[in-house]
Design a protein around this motif. Structure first.
Motif, mmCIF file in Angstrom:
data_model
loop_
_atom_site.group_PDB
_atom_site.id
_atom_site.type_symbol
_atom_site.label_atom_id
_atom_site.label_comp_id
_atom_site.label_asym_id
_atom_site.label_seq_id
_atom_site.Cartn_x
_atom_site.Cartn_y
_atom_site.Cartn_z
ATOM 1 N N LEU A 155 0.832 -1.205 0.000
ATOM 2 C CA LEU A 155 0.000 0.000 0.000
ATOM 3 C C LEU A 155 0.869 1.259 0.000
ATOM 4 O O LEU A 155 0.507 2.266 -0.622
ATOM 5 C CB LEU A 155 -0.925 0.002 1.218
ATOM 6 C CG LEU A 155 -2.057 -1.034 1.207
ATOM 7 C CD1 LEU A 155 -2.824 -1.002 2.529
ATOM 8 C CD2 LEU A 155 -3.015 -0.770 0.044
ATOM 9 N N CYS A 156 2.016 1.205 0.681
ATOM 10 C CA CYS A 156 2.930 2.353 0.691
ATOM 11 C C CYS A 156 3.449 2.652 -0.718
ATOM 12 O O CYS A 156 3.519 3.811 -1.133
ATOM 13 C CB CYS A 156 4.108 2.081 1.628
ATOM 14 S SG CYS A 156 3.689 2.105 3.386
ATOM 15 N N VAL A 210 -3.399 14.097 4.020
ATOM 16 C CA VAL A 210 -3.959 12.926 4.707
ATOM 17 C C VAL A 210 -3.043 11.720 4.519
ATOM 18 O O VAL A 210 -2.710 11.002 5.474
ATOM 19 C CB VAL A 210 -5.368 12.602 4.184
ATOM 20 C CG1 VAL A 210 -5.889 11.307 4.806
ATOM 21 C CG2 VAL A 210 -6.331 13.749 4.475
ATOM 22 N N ALA A 211 -2.634 11.492 3.282
ATOM 23 C CA ALA A 211 -1.763 10.355 2.985
ATOM 24 C C ALA A 211 -0.406 10.508 3.671
ATOM 25 O O ALA A 211 0.143 9.535 4.212
ATOM 26 C CB ALA A 211 -1.576 10.222 1.476
ATOM 27 N N PHE A 232 1.072 7.717 6.206
ATOM 28 C CA PHE A 232 2.248 6.937 5.837
ATOM 29 C C PHE A 232 3.506 7.316 6.618
ATOM 30 O O PHE A 232 4.331 6.459 6.935
ATOM 31 C CB PHE A 232 2.520 7.080 4.334
ATOM 32 C CG PHE A 232 1.528 6.337 3.481
ATOM 33 C CD1 PHE A 232 1.295 4.989 3.664
ATOM 34 C CD2 PHE A 232 0.811 6.992 2.483
ATOM 35 C CE1 PHE A 232 0.382 4.295 2.885
ATOM 36 C CE2 PHE A 232 -0.103 6.315 1.694
ATOM 37 C CZ PHE A 232 -0.322 4.955 1.900
ATOM 38 N N PHE A 233 3.668 8.606 6.944
ATOM 39 C CA PHE A 233 4.866 9.039 7.651
ATOM 40 C C PHE A 233 4.653 9.122 9.161
ATOM 41 O O PHE A 233 5.607 9.346 9.897
ATOM 42 C CB PHE A 233 5.332 10.391 7.128
ATOM 43 C CG PHE A 233 5.904 10.330 5.741
ATOM 44 C CD1 PHE A 233 7.261 10.127 5.538
ATOM 45 C CD2 PHE A 233 5.085 10.453 4.633
ATOM 46 C CE1 PHE A 233 7.795 10.060 4.265
ATOM 47 C CE2 PHE A 233 5.595 10.386 3.342
ATOM 48 C CZ PHE A 233 6.958 10.177 3.160
ATOM 49 N N ALA A 288 4.048 8.884 16.749
ATOM 50 C CA ALA A 288 3.481 8.765 15.408
ATOM 51 C C ALA A 288 2.668 10.001 15.040
ATOM 52 O O ALA A 288 2.746 10.495 13.907
ATOM 53 C CB ALA A 288 2.598 7.512 15.321
ATOM 54 N N VAL A 289 1.894 10.503 15.983
ATOM 55 C CA VAL A 289 1.084 11.699 15.715
ATOM 56 C C VAL A 289 1.991 12.906 15.476
ATOM 57 O O VAL A 289 1.797 13.682 14.529
ATOM 58 C CB VAL A 289 0.127 11.983 16.884
ATOM 59 C CG1 VAL A 289 -0.580 13.332 16.686
ATOM 60 C CG2 VAL A 289 -0.909 10.866 17.007
ATOM 61 N N GLY A 290 3.012 13.065 16.306
ATOM 62 C CA GLY A 290 3.909 14.203 16.154
ATOM 63 C C GLY A 290 4.693 14.162 14.861
ATOM 64 O O GLY A 290 4.789 15.165 14.142
#
Length: 293
Positions: free
Chosen positions: A122-123, A145-146, A150-151, A175-177
């Motif tokens: 998917l990546c 959004v993507a 992904f990052f 992950a959020v940061g």
């Protein structure tokens, strides 16, 4: 024929902090959970760097053949500048994707997390169809959004999972940061390109929001990682070391909120990448220390 220097510039090395940063954060979370797996960390880094360079070449190819880069404001594009043929740049993109796929297969083999093969596929699809195909989602305002997905969650949590076998609250915070700051890098880039993207029919989120809205979005994206750092520090005080990166936010914020445009925004793009890298490195240390403590 493009020179080596032009190929390096076309790979857009200034974007490499977006590849390195989530791996740092994910590895820090894994170390905090008691896992030390340098081999897996290096494989994750190879996957991330290969994907970022691959998506840069893919964007160069797709935007170039559409004519989006005919009036380029930012760094060199190989196809748009006619420095390299579209076929050659496309081959370079898929070569990078192939390298990412091989490294990713080795990584999931070492970790035993075979279901991540689907995520890896998917990546690669996401990297290509950002500007590729007949209906690229990057032209429909969905790029941010993507990039966040992904990052942020995919890269950070995937890195942690392949090293420690589990994902905790610290990895989720990281992950959020990392995801929001990587979005800030993209927003700084797209803010610069609003005039040319609008003419070319590339409907990025920046084009949709307009100049003022995009600058406010950038402010929010830069602020979020530091706000969650402060909130998380009540339980994990070691995370406060991420605030050491805060001074690096002053320069790009001053440019973006001060009304800089065109070539004047290139330093803001670069400095946002440095900010992302610094916040991620400090957060990785904080996560590792918080877990070990």
């Amino acid at each position: 024929m493009a020179t080596v220097t032009e190929w390096v510039e076309g790979a857009r090395p200034r974007t490499l902090p977006t590849a390195i940063s989530p791996v740092l954060v994910g590895t820090g979370a894994a170390v905090g959970a008691g896992a030390v797996a340098p081999g897996a960390a290096l494989l994750a880094l190879l996957v991330a760097v290969s994907l970022v360079i691959g998506v840069n070449f893919a964007n160069d190819y797709s935007d170039g053949i559409r004519g989006t880069d005919d009036e380029r404001v930012g760094p060199l594009r190989l196809v748009g500048s006619r420095a390299a043929s579209p076929a050659t740049v496309k081959t370079a993109a898929f070569g990078c994707f192939g390298l990412a796929a091989v490294a990713g297969l080795v990584l999931v083999g070492v970790s035993g997390q075979w279901w991540l093969v689907v995520i890896g596929a998917l990546c690669i699809l996401g990297a290509w169809y950002y500007t590729g195909g007949s209906r690229p989602y990057g032209y429909a305002g969905l790029g941010e959004v993507a990039v966040f997905v992904f990052f942020g969650p995919v890269a950070v949590l995937g890195t942690t999972l392949t090293q420690s076998g589990a994902v905790g609250a610290g990895a989720l915070i990281g992950a959020v940061g990392a995801g929001t700051l990587t979005c800030a890098v993209l927003v700084a880039n797209n803010l610069r390109d609003i005039p040319t993207d609008r003419i070319a029919g590339k409907r990025t989120l920046a084009v949709v929001l307009g100049d003022r809205g995009t600058r406010l979005l950038y402010l929010v994206l830069v602020a979020v990682p530091f706000l969650i750092t402060i909130a998380a520090a009540f339980d994990r005080p070691a995370l406060l070391c991420a605030l050491l990166a805060l001074p690096l936010a002053v320069g790009p914020l001053r440019r973006v909120l001060g009304g800089s445009d065109g070539m004047e925004l290139i330093p803001a793009l670069r400095d946002t990448g440095f900010l992302l890298l610094a916040w991620s490195a400090a957060t990785a240390v904080g996560l590792a220390v918080a877990g070990l403590g």
